[in-house]
Design a protein around this motif. Structure first.
Motif, PDB file in Angstrom:
ATOM      1  N   SER A  34     -60.327   7.881  23.054  1.00 60.08           N
ATOM      2  CA  SER A  34     -59.985   6.459  23.175  1.00 60.08           C
ATOM      3  C   SER A  34     -58.485   6.228  23.288  1.00 60.08           C
ATOM      4  O   SER A  34     -58.048   5.096  23.551  1.00 60.08           O
ATOM      5  CB  SER A  34     -60.530   5.684  21.967  1.00 60.08           C
ATOM      6  OG  SER A  34     -60.020   6.227  20.762  1.00 60.08           O
ATOM      7  N   ASP A  80     -61.533   5.926  28.335  1.00 61.85           N
ATOM      8  CA  ASP A  80     -62.408   5.310  27.343  1.00 61.85           C
ATOM      9  C   ASP A  80     -63.368   4.325  28.013  1.00 61.85           C
ATOM     10  O   ASP A  80     -64.576   4.319  27.713  1.00 61.85           O
ATOM     11  CB  ASP A  80     -61.551   4.578  26.299  1.00 61.85           C
ATOM     12  CG  ASP A  80     -62.348   4.100  25.109  1.00 61.85           C
ATOM     13  OD1 ASP A  80     -62.939   4.944  24.417  1.00 61.85           O
ATOM     14  OD2 ASP A  80     -62.398   2.876  24.868  1.00 61.85           O
ATOM     15  N   THR A  82     -64.604   8.446  22.100  1.00 61.11           N
ATOM     16  CA  THR A  82     -64.940   7.057  22.430  1.00 61.11           C
ATOM     17  C   THR A  82     -66.036   6.585  21.495  1.00 61.11           C
ATOM     18  O   THR A  82     -67.008   7.307  21.253  1.00 61.11           O
ATOM     19  CB  THR A  82     -65.419   6.965  23.891  1.00 61.11           C
ATOM     20  OG1 THR A  82     -64.320   7.229  24.763  1.00 61.11           O
ATOM     21  CG2 THR A  82     -65.981   5.584  24.205  1.00 61.11           C
TER      22      THR A  82
END
Length: 582
Positions: free
Chosen positions: A86, A92, A483
């Motif tokens: 992320s 992401d 993620t």
């Protein structure tokens, strides 16, 4: 035979690399502590502490890796370099899109599943989290409950154990892959030199029931540790805690009479078996000499060898009255397949290991796929194929309190923290790779040499085997880099599941996120994008346009000509000829 030799020669000509050391040892030598590993790389002590933060690894190592590859002379389009997780907002969004679409297609589900688990880390241990045991999954066993009718002196002296015995709540537990054969039990085996634990568990009375009761189980320590993380034996809020009441040597259990479920014998006895592994199953092995040639050979030895019995304190009473009980009829082998193979291969004793292995393989294959049950009329399986009866008998025994479902890793798994992993029941999001229509489509592709070139038969065979065994893949974990599951953000997508199609991202990353400088692998949060696209603009509908040839999303805020460039780049490069990973 000629074809098999040709395949073998081709494989030998190509050569297959076999690593002799674990991944950790190959990378670090004999250094054990992470601090020492970082120091060996030339990192100063005052900098090492920063690596306690996961993001520090992403900031420090990528640029050094790129530099090393350049010095090595590797020619690469470095514009396409990026990091995952992320921290890279573009990537992401790409992974979030992938998982939204998998869910939309019904390929992802949620449930409580048996999962490889690192006790110290307190979370699932996926392949990339392991220093040994990549590809190893949970192995399911049926634990058969053998109720001792008396106790050895050392255990009878433990008040709680004797109290539980008086209540018929003490059990030796034997792990088996063949619950449908339990009608033919004539004895059980223990390792004379093995150390067994006597553990009190708060077990589920019936599968799926919230009702629990205390039961004492006798087994190896390793099995007990695995049980302590599994719902049938332990409440989830008490995972990892063991109540050890006593320890007992296997030699003390020899001659112990036990009540075994399904067999018509009122009692059978514990006999010694020197080949039992205390690191596989529970250390207790049930014996069915009608369908296991190993068991038949061992029982025959005990019945005919007086010196062997005297050596281990086994009496005639413990072995002589027990005749083989037919359980399964196998075409060409009859209803005592173990004896058939014993005679056919001219096996001499339980020490004739090579012939016993051959007998085991043939008997199991023929029995499972062609055998028909001739026992089990009361359970409704008489006349049923063995392949169908297995699940019926397993479910019935668990429902009747005669067995548990138990899991352990197929083989040893060591986490990157250096501890041995167990199997735990966890709430998980999982990808349903085994869903029939999906698996069939992949199998068809793998088997088509015009569409899928593997260059060696061994490689195609490896792909085929993965398609056959891969059913449900746990794709989430509790914390770490990655993620978040888009619709359930308390979970993070694990590091193999977010890597299944990321090679497609290479085809657009140089246009989408770009790089501000040689240390930038995230597109600098949007400021480095050659097309001026912000991460938040990369909605699922935008990715649909690029990768799935869907219509242009007019409300996305990105000019269509910019997205068309991304689509064109993807379609130019795909499908790839070769994917190389390290």
């Amino acid at each position: 035979e000629a074809a098999a030799a040709k395949v073998s020669n081709e494989a030998a000509a190509v050569g297959t690399f076999k690593a002799k050391k674990t991944k950790t040892v190959r990378k670090t030598g004999n250094i054990k502590l992470q601090w020492d590993i970082l120091r060996s790389m030339g990192i100063e002590d005052d900098q090492i502490a920063k690596f306690s933060e996961p993001v520090a690894w992403l900031d420090y190592f990528p640029a050094l890796g790129e530099l090393d590859l350049k010095l090595f002379g590797l020619h690469v389009d470095w514009r396409r370099s990026f990091i995952t997780s992320s921290e890279n907002k573009y990537f992401d969004q790409f992974i979030r899109w992938q998982f939204y679409r998998l869910r939309d297609a019904g390929k992802i589900d949620f449930g409580r599943r048996a999962t490889i688990f690192a006790p110290t880390d307190r979370q699932a241990c996926a392949d990339h989290d392991r220093s040994a045991g990549e590809g190893v999954g949970p192995q399911e066993y049926t634990l058969i409950k053998l109720r001792p009718l008396e106790l050895p002196e050392s255990l009878a002296a433990v008040p709680r154990v004797q109290e539980m015995l008086d209540s018929s709540k003490v059990f030796m537990v034997a792990a088996t892959l063949r619950p449908e054969t339990m009608y033919g039990q004539t004895n059980c085996f223990v390792l004379p030199t093995g150390e067994y634990g006597v553990y009190e568990f708060n077990v589920c009375v019936h599968p799926g029931s919230k009702e629990r009761e205390s039961q004492v189980l006798i087994c190896s320590e390793r099995a007990a540790i695995n049980m302590s993380f599994q719902d049938p034996f332990t409440e989830p809020d008490n995972f990892g805690n063991l109540n050890l009441l006593a320890k007992v040597k296997g030699s003390e259990l020899i001659g112990l009479p036990v009540k075994a479920p399904k067999t018509p014998y009122e009692k059978v006895y514990c006999l010694p078996l020197l080949t039992i592994s205390m690191t596989k199953g529970t250390g207790v092995v049930t014996s069915v000499p009608s369908d296991s040639t190993d068991d038949y050979a061992a029982l025959r030895d005990w019945q005919t060898d007086e010196k062997l019995r005297a050596k281990h304190g086994v009496t005639e009473e413990m072995v002589q009255p027990f005749e083989v009980i037919p359980v399964i009829d196998i075409p060409g082998m009859g209803d005592q397949a173990a004896k058939f193979m014993y005679d056919k291969l001219k096996i001499k004793s339980q020490n004739d290991k090579k012939k016993l292995e051959q007998a085991k393989a043939e008997t199991y294959k023929e029995g499972f796929y062609k055998g028909v049950m001739i026992a089990g009329e009361a359970d409704g399986v008489k006349g049923v194929k063995v392949s169908e009866a297995k699940e019926i008998v397993k479910a019935k025994m668990c429902a009747d309190g005669e067995a548990f479902i138990y899991y352990e890793p197929e083989s040893e798994v060591i986490s990157r923290s250096g501890e041995e992993c167990v199997v735990a029941y966890l709430d998980q999001w999982f990808i349903k790779y085994g869903e029939p229509s999906w698996a069939d489509a992949i199998r068809k592709h793998v088997e088509d040499p015009k569409r899928f070139e593997t260059y060696t038969p061994a490689t195609r065979k490896a792909f085929r085997e993965v398609v056959d065994w891969l059913k449900e893949w746990a794709c989430s974990r509790n914390f770490g880099l990655g993620t978040q599951v888009p619709w359930d953000e308390k979970f993070v997508i694990e590091s193999l599941s977010d890597s299944t199609i990321h090679m497609a991202y290479y085809t657009i990353s140089h246009l989408l996120q770009g790089r501000k400088d040689e240390r930038d692998y995230t597109g600098d949060g949007g400021s480095a994008s050659p097309l001026g696209i912000k991460p938040e603009q990369m909605t699922p509908e935008v990715f649909d346009y690029i990768f799935l040839q869907k219509e242009y999303p007019a409300d996305c805020g990105i000019p269509e000509e910019s997205l068309a460039k991304l689509r064109e780049s993807f379609e130019y490069w795909y499908p790839m000829n070769l994917r190389v990973s390290g």
